[in-house]
Design a protein around this motif. Sequence first.
Motif, mmCIF file in Angstrom:
data_model
loop_
_atom_site.group_PDB
_atom_site.id
_atom_site.type_symbol
_atom_site.label_atom_id
_atom_site.label_comp_id
_atom_site.label_asym_id
_atom_site.label_seq_id
_atom_site.Cartn_x
_atom_site.Cartn_y
_atom_site.Cartn_z
ATOM 1 N N ASP A 1 0.805 -1.224 0.000
ATOM 2 C CA ASP A 1 0.000 0.000 0.000
ATOM 3 C C ASP A 1 0.836 1.271 0.000
ATOM 4 N N PHE A 2 2.091 1.180 -0.335
ATOM 5 C CA PHE A 2 2.993 2.328 -0.258
ATOM 6 C C PHE A 2 2.518 3.489 -1.133
ATOM 7 N N GLY B 1 -2.050 11.148 0.913
ATOM 8 C CA GLY B 1 -1.422 12.102 1.819
ATOM 9 C C GLY B 1 -1.109 11.527 3.185
ATOM 10 N N GLU B 2 -1.182 10.229 3.311
ATOM 11 C CA GLU B 2 -0.890 9.563 4.575
ATOM 12 C C GLU B 2 0.584 9.184 4.622
ATOM 13 N N PRO B 3 1.132 9.022 5.803
ATOM 14 C CA PRO B 3 2.513 8.530 5.886
ATOM 15 C C PRO B 3 2.569 7.064 5.449
#
Length: 125
Positions: A104-105, A112-114
């Motif tokens: 899921d990278f 916009g998630e880490p």
Amino acid sequence: MFQRIWSLIVKELLASARDPQTRWVVLFSPPFLLVIYAFAITQEISSVTLGVYTQDRGVEARELISRFEGSPTFEEILYLRRDADIAAAIDSRSVDLVLRIGPDFSRQLERGEPANVQLILDGRA
């Protein structure tokens, strides 16, 4: 007990001060070694073989890998096909470091998630 240890320390320091060879070793050896090691030892890392295992085929994952490919630090990049190849590559010492990119990278970065990656190092020298 502390008095006995302190007496031994004082006795050894006085004995060392009387002996010219010991005085040389105690006083001049550490600065001399410090000067030599300052020029001989470097903390620069080079010639690292990187293993890459990616479960993500997105643009962001490919861009991350290309940044490692363009770095002069990494001598060779080996692409691993399975999760089980990571342990085999490190155990055989064919890689020094493995970059593992999860499935899921790219999706996480797009939202916009880490995003997490895993670095697996071979700690043997």
